[in-house]
Design an enzyme around this catalytic site. Structure first.
Site, mmCIF file in Angstrom:
data_model
loop_
_atom_site.group_PDB
_atom_site.id
_atom_site.type_symbol
_atom_site.label_atom_id
_atom_site.label_comp_id
_atom_site.label_asym_id
_atom_site.label_seq_id
_atom_site.Cartn_x
_atom_site.Cartn_y
_atom_site.Cartn_z
ATOM 1 N N ASP A 21 8.004 57.468 -55.489
ATOM 2 C CA ASP A 21 8.947 57.755 -56.574
ATOM 3 C C ASP A 21 9.273 56.490 -57.366
ATOM 4 O O ASP A 21 9.285 55.386 -56.814
ATOM 5 C CB ASP A 21 10.231 58.347 -55.962
ATOM 6 N N ASN A 23 7.928 55.802 -60.726
ATOM 7 C CA ASN A 23 6.948 55.371 -61.743
ATOM 8 C C ASN A 23 7.561 55.351 -63.145
ATOM 9 O O ASN A 23 7.332 54.423 -63.930
ATOM 10 C CB ASN A 23 5.746 56.328 -61.782
ATOM 11 N N ARG A 25 10.809 55.121 -64.075
ATOM 12 C CA ARG A 25 11.801 54.045 -64.257
ATOM 13 C C ARG A 25 11.123 52.678 -64.359
ATOM 14 O O ARG A 25 11.523 51.824 -65.124
ATOM 15 C CB ARG A 25 12.795 54.055 -63.088
ATOM 16 N N HIS A 38 2.749 55.884 -64.144
ATOM 17 C CA HIS A 38 1.887 56.618 -63.201
ATOM 18 C C HIS A 38 0.567 55.864 -62.989
ATOM 19 O O HIS A 38 0.065 55.783 -61.868
ATOM 20 C CB HIS A 38 1.600 58.030 -63.711
ATOM 21 N N GLU A 68 7.630 71.644 -58.465
ATOM 22 C CA GLU A 68 8.632 71.462 -59.525
ATOM 23 C C GLU A 68 8.101 70.568 -60.655
ATOM 24 O O GLU A 68 8.549 70.681 -61.804
ATOM 25 C CB GLU A 68 9.919 70.849 -58.954
ATOM 26 N N ARG A 72 7.585 69.436 -65.900
ATOM 27 C CA ARG A 72 7.672 68.227 -66.739
ATOM 28 C C ARG A 72 6.987 68.481 -68.087
ATOM 29 O O ARG A 72 6.197 69.429 -68.208
ATOM 30 C CB ARG A 72 6.986 67.057 -66.022
ATOM 31 N N LEU A 132 -9.453 57.007 -41.392
ATOM 32 C CA LEU A 132 -8.180 57.477 -41.965
ATOM 33 C C LEU A 132 -8.363 58.826 -42.683
ATOM 34 O O LEU A 132 -9.361 59.042 -43.363
ATOM 35 C CB LEU A 132 -7.695 56.418 -42.973
ATOM 36 N N ARG A 195 16.777 61.360 -50.824
ATOM 37 C CA ARG A 195 16.586 62.793 -50.621
ATOM 38 C C ARG A 195 15.136 63.089 -50.273
ATOM 39 O O ARG A 195 14.269 62.223 -50.399
ATOM 40 C CB ARG A 195 17.044 63.626 -51.823
HETATM 41 C C1 FPP Z 1 7.170 60.018 -59.117
HETATM 42 O O1 FPP Z 1 7.685 59.108 -60.066
HETATM 43 C C2 FPP Z 1 5.717 60.056 -59.128
HETATM 44 C C3 FPP Z 1 4.952 61.151 -59.413
HETATM 45 C C4 FPP Z 1 5.526 62.460 -59.755
HETATM 46 C C5 FPP Z 1 3.480 61.093 -59.459
HETATM 47 C C6 FPP Z 1 2.811 60.232 -58.430
HETATM 48 C C7 FPP Z 1 1.421 60.016 -58.865
HETATM 49 C C8 FPP Z 1 0.709 58.858 -58.778
HETATM 50 C C9 FPP Z 1 1.239 57.646 -58.121
HETATM 51 C C10 FPP Z 1 -0.622 58.751 -59.376
HETATM 52 C C11 FPP Z 1 -1.747 59.550 -58.833
HETATM 53 C C12 FPP Z 1 -1.808 59.778 -57.367
HETATM 54 C C13 FPP Z 1 -2.927 59.686 -56.585
HETATM 55 C C14 FPP Z 1 -2.854 60.169 -55.172
HETATM 56 C C15 FPP Z 1 -4.200 59.101 -57.045
HETATM 57 P P1 FPP Z 1 8.604 59.669 -61.214
HETATM 58 O O2 FPP Z 1 7.755 60.030 -62.370
HETATM 59 O O3 FPP Z 1 9.428 60.811 -60.701
HETATM 60 O O4 FPP Z 1 9.500 58.422 -61.519
HETATM 61 P P2 FPP Z 1 11.020 58.418 -62.005
HETATM 62 O O5 FPP Z 1 11.830 59.067 -60.925
HETATM 63 O O6 FPP Z 1 11.323 56.957 -62.139
HETATM 64 O O7 FPP Z 1 11.072 59.150 -63.297
#
Ligand code: FPP
Length: 248
Positions: A21, A23, A25, A38, A68, A72, A132, A195
């Site tokens: 979580d 990305n 911010r 991301h 959910e 977005r 793995l 959470r």
């Molecule tokens: C949450 O940050 C992150 C995600 C919903 C996406 C995670 C995806 C990746 C890291 C890239 C691809 C994954 C793989 C396995 C190759 P957020 O967008 O909710 O951040 P925020 O809470 O700061 O808005």
């Protein structure tokens, strides 16, 4: 502090799950758009996969896209799907060379056909690998999974394939998407949120929870090793007393 050298090889978790979580911010702090965040998050995925491989951890589950998350903005959903497809394409060779198996949990029917096909192919091609196992939670939510399990168990009860008296927690576990995977001993969440967000609710009954303020793109190998080190100093009692555990 060098956490890697302090890790006790005999006390490693078999399965580590991560809620990646922060990305969005992380990108905002840099005046960039969420997609930039991301993309940077993919680097952290690679770091954590390498660190888990180095430690010889058996299962690493990554919450990449929740049920959910479909709500977005379309531009972000599309970008995440493209990022996933590109990552699978570019990492396929490395997965095979490093004896890594890929699994996916979630409502994959909701995914674009192109991604579904690509994923099935890589799952098939890596299924003989014994190192793995990376489990990607995609279009996943725990409530979706539990509801599905209840539906399937009910169907089998109705068809007299299951007797109600035989329904216990082991049987329920077998009807979840994680039936072939041991429960995680450690769940990590980044970004300072405390959470679980509909992730592995059944499976984390006895997991140790580790929360860090680091945003996902800032979470690398050293942060992963630190989480494992922290885990090794927890006392896991499973409802028993400290004395009972120490006597073992
Ligand atoms: C949450 O940050 C992150 C995600 C919903 C996406 C995670 C995806 C990746 C890291 C890239 C691809 C994954 C793989 C396995 C190759 P957020 O967008 O909710 O951040 P925020 O809470 O700061 O808005």
């Amino acid at each position: 502090m060098n956490f890697k050298d302090k890790i006790i090889k005999e006390k490693l978790p078999k399965h580590v799950a991560i809620i990646m979580d922060g990305n969005g911010r992380w990108a905002k702090q840099r005046g960039k758009n969420r997609i930039f965040g991301h993309k940077s998050g993919v680097k952290s995925v690679k770091e954590v996969v390498e660190a888990a491989g180095t430690l010889k951890i058996q299962y690493l589950t990554l919450y990449a896209f929740s049920t959910e998350n479909w709500n977005r903005p379309k531009i972000e959903v599309d970008a995440l799907m493209t990022l996933l497809l590109n990552s699978i394409n570019s990492e396929k060779k490395d997965l095979i060379e490093n004896n890594i198996q890929l699994k996916v949990i979630g409502n994959t029917e909701a995914l674009p056909t192109k991604i579904r096909q690509k994923i099935s192919k890589v799952i098939e091609e890596t299924k003989i690998n014994t190192g793995l196992t990376i489990v990607i939670a995609l279009s996943y939510s725990s409530r979706w999974e539990i509801v599905n399990a209840i539906k399937n168990i009910s169907k089998e009860v109705k068809e007299n394939k299951i007797d109600i008296s035989n329904i216990n927690s082991d049987l329920v576990s077998k009807y979840l998407t994680t039936s072939e995977i041991p429960d995680p001993e450690l769940l990590i969440r980044t970004s300072g949120e405390y959470r679980i967000s509909n992730f592995l609710l059944w499976q984390i009954a006895y997991s140790e929870l580790y929360f860090t303020k680091k945003l996902w793109p800032d979470f690398g190998k050293e942060e992963f090793y630190e989480a494992i080190y922290d885990f090794q100093y927890r006392e896991r009692r499973f409802g028993k007393t400290s004395e009972q555990i120490l006597r073992k």
